[in-house]
Scaffold this motif. Structure first.
Motif, PDB file in Angstrom:
ATOM      1  N   UNK A   1       0.853  -1.159  -0.042  1.00  0.00           N
ATOM      2  CA  UNK A   1       0.082  -0.135   0.117  1.00  0.00           C
ATOM      3  C   UNK A   1       0.607   1.497   0.142  1.00  0.00           C
ATOM      4  N   UNK A   2       1.811   1.171   0.701  1.00  0.00           N
ATOM      5  CA  UNK A   2       2.766   2.547   0.953  1.00  0.00           C
ATOM      6  C   UNK A   2       3.458   2.768  -0.516  1.00  0.00           C
ATOM      7  N   UNK A   3       3.858   1.637  -1.119  1.00  0.00           N
ATOM      8  CA  UNK A   3       4.632   1.878  -2.397  1.00  0.00           C
ATOM      9  C   UNK A   3       3.805   2.173  -3.468  1.00  0.00           C
TER      10      UNK A   3
ATOM     11  N   UNK B   1       1.991   9.149  -6.046  1.00  0.00           N
ATOM     12  CA  UNK B   1       2.369  10.536  -5.774  1.00  0.00           C
ATOM     13  C   UNK B   1       3.469  11.047  -6.742  1.00  0.00           C
ATOM     14  N   UNK B   2       4.505  10.143  -6.863  1.00  0.00           N
ATOM     15  CA  UNK B   2       5.578  10.647  -7.759  1.00  0.00           C
ATOM     16  C   UNK B   2       5.094  10.971  -9.132  1.00  0.00           C
TER      17      UNK B   2
ATOM     18  N   UNK C   1       2.318  11.827  -9.997  1.00  0.00           N
ATOM     19  CA  UNK C   1       1.541  13.104 -10.305  1.00  0.00           C
ATOM     20  C   UNK C   1       2.515  14.342 -10.054  1.00  0.00           C
ATOM     21  N   UNK C   2       3.252  14.288  -9.351  1.00  0.00           N
ATOM     22  CA  UNK C   2       4.411  15.557  -8.985  1.00  0.00           C
ATOM     23  C   UNK C   2       5.492  15.503 -10.121  1.00  0.00           C
ATOM     24  N   UNK C   3       5.695  14.685 -10.864  1.00  0.00           N
ATOM     25  CA  UNK C   3       6.715  14.506 -11.732  1.00  0.00           C
ATOM     26  C   UNK C   3       6.667  15.647 -13.025  1.00  0.00           C
ATOM     27  N   UNK C   4       7.724  16.463 -13.108  1.00  0.00           N
ATOM     28  CA  UNK C   4       7.700  17.160 -14.371  1.00  0.00           C
ATOM     29  C   UNK C   4       9.164  17.698 -14.366  1.00  0.00           C
ATOM     30  N   UNK C   5       9.726  16.912 -15.322  1.00  0.00           N
ATOM     31  CA  UNK C   5      11.213  16.656 -15.522  1.00  0.00           C
ATOM     32  C   UNK C   5      11.925  16.777 -14.038  1.00  0.00           C
ATOM     33  N   UNK C   6      11.415  15.978 -13.214  1.00  0.00           N
ATOM     34  CA  UNK C   6      11.951  15.641 -11.962  1.00  0.00           C
ATOM     35  C   UNK C   6      10.841  16.332 -10.951  1.00  0.00           C
ATOM     36  N   UNK C   7      10.891  15.789  -9.590  1.00  0.00           N
ATOM     37  CA  UNK C   7       9.930  16.173  -8.675  1.00  0.00           C
ATOM     38  C   UNK C   7       9.668  17.336  -8.322  1.00  0.00           C
ATOM     39  N   UNK C   8       8.557  18.007  -8.477  1.00  0.00           N
ATOM     40  CA  UNK C   8       8.190  19.375  -8.066  1.00  0.00           C
ATOM     41  C   UNK C   8       7.752  19.359  -6.675  1.00  0.00           C
TER      42      UNK C   8
ATOM     43  N   UNK D   1      -0.246  16.463  -4.284  1.00  0.00           N
ATOM     44  CA  UNK D   1      -0.558  14.903  -4.514  1.00  0.00           C
ATOM     45  C   UNK D   1      -0.780  14.361  -3.542  1.00  0.00           C
ATOM     46  N   UNK D   2       0.408  14.365  -2.616  1.00  0.00           N
ATOM     47  CA  UNK D   2       0.366  13.468  -1.531  1.00  0.00           C
ATOM     48  C   UNK D   2      -0.764  13.691  -0.608  1.00  0.00           C
ATOM     49  N   UNK D   3      -1.036  14.995  -0.245  1.00  0.00           N
ATOM     50  CA  UNK D   3      -2.339  15.034   0.492  1.00  0.00           C
ATOM     51  C   UNK D   3      -3.698  14.575  -0.191  1.00  0.00           C
ATOM     52  N   UNK D   4      -3.669  14.836  -1.524  1.00  0.00           N
ATOM     53  CA  UNK D   4      -4.834  14.102  -2.250  1.00  0.00           C
ATOM     54  C   UNK D   4      -4.887  12.588  -2.286  1.00  0.00           C
ATOM     55  N   UNK D   5      -3.761  12.146  -2.199  1.00  0.00           N
ATOM     56  CA  UNK D   5      -3.740  10.725  -2.344  1.00  0.00           C
ATOM     57  C   UNK D   5      -4.092   9.976  -0.846  1.00  0.00           C
ATOM     58  N   UNK D   6      -3.623  10.756   0.232  1.00  0.00           N
ATOM     59  CA  UNK D   6      -3.981  10.626   1.581  1.00  0.00           C
ATOM     60  C   UNK D   6      -5.324  10.602   1.747  1.00  0.00           C
ATOM     61  N   UNK D   7      -6.084  11.738   1.134  1.00  0.00           N
ATOM     62  CA  UNK D   7      -7.370  11.595   1.622  1.00  0.00           C
ATOM     63  C   UNK D   7      -8.072  10.267   0.929  1.00  0.00           C
ATOM     64  N   UNK D   8      -7.673  10.115  -0.256  1.00  0.00           N
ATOM     65  CA  UNK D   8      -8.266   8.885  -1.026  1.00  0.00           C
ATOM     66  C   UNK D   8      -8.134   7.659  -0.374  1.00  0.00           C
ATOM     67  N   UNK D   9      -6.946   7.569   0.193  1.00  0.00           N
ATOM     68  CA  UNK D   9      -6.613   6.440   1.085  1.00  0.00           C
ATOM     69  C   UNK D   9      -7.319   6.231   2.334  1.00  0.00           C
ATOM     70  N   UNK D  10      -7.459   7.414   3.067  1.00  0.00           N
ATOM     71  CA  UNK D  10      -8.448   7.260   4.144  1.00  0.00           C
ATOM     72  C   UNK D  10      -9.799   6.899   3.744  1.00  0.00           C
TER      73      UNK D  10
END
Length: 343
Positions: free
Chosen positions: A136-138, A144-145, A147-154, A161-170
Motif C-alpha cells: 500500500x505504501x509503495x 504521488x511521484x 502526479x508530481x513529476x515534471x522533468x523531476x519531482x516538483x 498530490x500527497x495530500x490528495x492521495x492521502x485523503x483517497x487512501x483514508x
C-alpha cells in the motif's frame, strides 16, 4: 569533520553532529530504562534490564518486563527511529520540510494496504500484514511521484498530490471498515489510531530487521543524499548516478514508513518533527540521518510514556500524543512561512 566507521560504512560528520547524536543516544537509553522499570508494578532497574534481555529475575518481573514491557519499549524505539529516518530522507530528497511520509499520504496508503490485507486474508500474521502495508505504501508513493513529476519531482506538487492521495487512501480505509466484521473493525480502529500496546517479540523482530536492512542502505547512500541536496546537475558533475540514487533512497523512505505502519499503525507527525528538531540541534543544513533516527526514537518513547501514565488508569494510543505535539509544530511552520521566515 569526523569519520565514523560502522563496518564497511564510512560516515563523515561534524563534531557537533556527533555530540548531538551521542546525547540523543543517551536520552534514548534513559527513556528505555525508565519505560522498562516504571509502571503499575515497579521493577528495579537492574532486574528490568536482566528480564528485558532474557535473564530470569523471578515472577512477576519475568512476565511484566520480559513479555509485556520489553517488547513494547523496543518496538516503540525501533519504530520511532524508522519514522525519523524516513522523514529525514524524504525531506532531504525533496528539499521540503513538509515532505514526511505521514503528511503526504504514504502512511495512509500503507494503512489502507494493511486493512485490505486484514479483510482479504484475516491478518493473522504480522508478516502478512507488513507485506500488505508495504504494498500500500509503495502504491501510494508511486502515484504521488507520478502526479508530481515534471522533468523531476516538483516539491509543491509533491505535497499537494500527497495530500490528495492521502485523503483517497483514508476514504478507502473507511470503506473497508464498513465491510469488516465488528470485531475486526474494532481491532482495526485501535490499530489505525497508532498504538504500541500489546506488541510482541515478533513485532520487535520485524521492526529490527527492517531498520537494519533499510537503515544500512540509506547510510550507504548518505553521500549521494548530501550531494543531491545541491541539485541534480551538481550531483551528476560529482559522479552521482542521480536516478538510481534517488530511486533507492525514495524506496528506503517509503518502506521504512510502511514497515512502521505495519508494526504499530499510522503514527502522525514523528517523521515530520524529528528531522527538523535534529537539524536545529546539530545546526546542520543537510540531512542528519542518525540524529533524526535517534530523535524519532526519543519522541515516540516520550509519547508512549505519556500515553501510559499521563491519564491515570486510562491508557490512550500513542498516536494521539504524537498528534498533540506535531499539530502545533505544523502550525508554527505555516506561521513562519507566512512571516517570510525559513521553515
Amino acid at each position: 569533520m569526523t569519520v565514523l566507521r560502522l563496518g564497511p560504512l564510512g560516515i563523515t560528520t561534524h563534531r557537533r553532529t556527533l555530540a548531538v547524536g551521542a546525547a540523543l543516544l543517551a536520552v534514548v537509553v534513559v527513556l528505555v530504562v525508565l519505560s522498562l522499570a516504571v509502571g503499575r508494578a515497579n521493577v528495579g532497574v537492574l532486574d528490568s534490564l536482566r528480564a528485558a534481555v532474557g535473564i530470569s529475575v523471578g515472577a512477576p518481573g519475568d512476565f511484566i518486563v520480559g513479555q509485556v514491557r520489553a517488547p513494547r519499549v523496543f518496538t516503540t524505539a525501533l519504530v520511532g527511529a524508522m519514522l525519523g529516518l524516513a522523514g529525514a530522507i524524504l525531506q532531504s530528497l525533496t528539499r521540503n520540510p513538509l515532505a514526511s511520509p505521514d503528511f503526504i499520504g504514504i502512511s495512509a496508503g500503507a494503512g489502507t494496504g494493511a486493512v485490505l490485507t486484514i479483510v482479504a486474508i484475516g491478518g493473522s500474521s504480522i508478516w502478512v500484514t507488513a507485506a500488505g502495508a508495504a504494498a500500500g505504501g509503495v502504491a501510494a508513493a508511486a502515484l504521488i511521484v507520478t502526479l508530481s513529476w515534471r522533468r523531476g519531482i516538483v516539491p509543491l506538487r509533491l505535497v499537494l498530490a500527497g495530500i490528495g492521495i492521502g485523503f483517497v487512501a483514508q476514504a478507502a480505509t473507511q470503506f473497508l471498515l464498513t465491510t469488516m466484521e465488528i470485531y475486526q473493525a474494532r481491532d482495526a480502529l485501535v490499530w489505525l489510531v497508532g498504538s504500541t500496546a500489546s506488541r510482541t517479540w515478533q513485532h520487535v523482530a520485524l521492526a529490527a530487521a527492517l531498520l537494519a536492512v533499510l537503515g544500512s542502505i540509506a547510510l550507504w547512500h548518505s553521500r549521494a543524499l548530501r550531494t543531491l541536496e545541491m541539485g541534480d546537475d551538481a550531483a551528476r558533475a560529482l559522479g552521482i548516478t542521480v536516478t538510481r540514487s534517488r530511486l533507492v533512497l525514495t524506496a528506503c523512505s517509503v518502506l521504512l514508513a510502511a514497515g512502521a505502519t505495519a508494526v504499530v499503525g499510522p503514527i502522525a507527525f514523528v517523521a515530520l518533527v524529528a528531522p527538523a528538531v535534529a537539524a536545529r540541534l546539530t545546526r546542520h543544513a543537510g540531512a542528519t540521518l542518525i540524529p533524526s533516527a535517534l530523535m524519532g526514537a526519543a519522541i515516540l518513547l516520550t509519547a508512549d510514556l505519556a500515553a501510559q501514565h499521563a491519564t491515570g488508569a486510562l491508557q490512550l494510543p500513542v498516536g494521539i500524543f504524537t498528534a498533540a505535539v506535531g499539530a502545533p509544530y505544523l502550525l508554527w511552520l505555516v506561521w513562519r512561512a507566512s512571516r517570510g521566515g525559513s521553515a
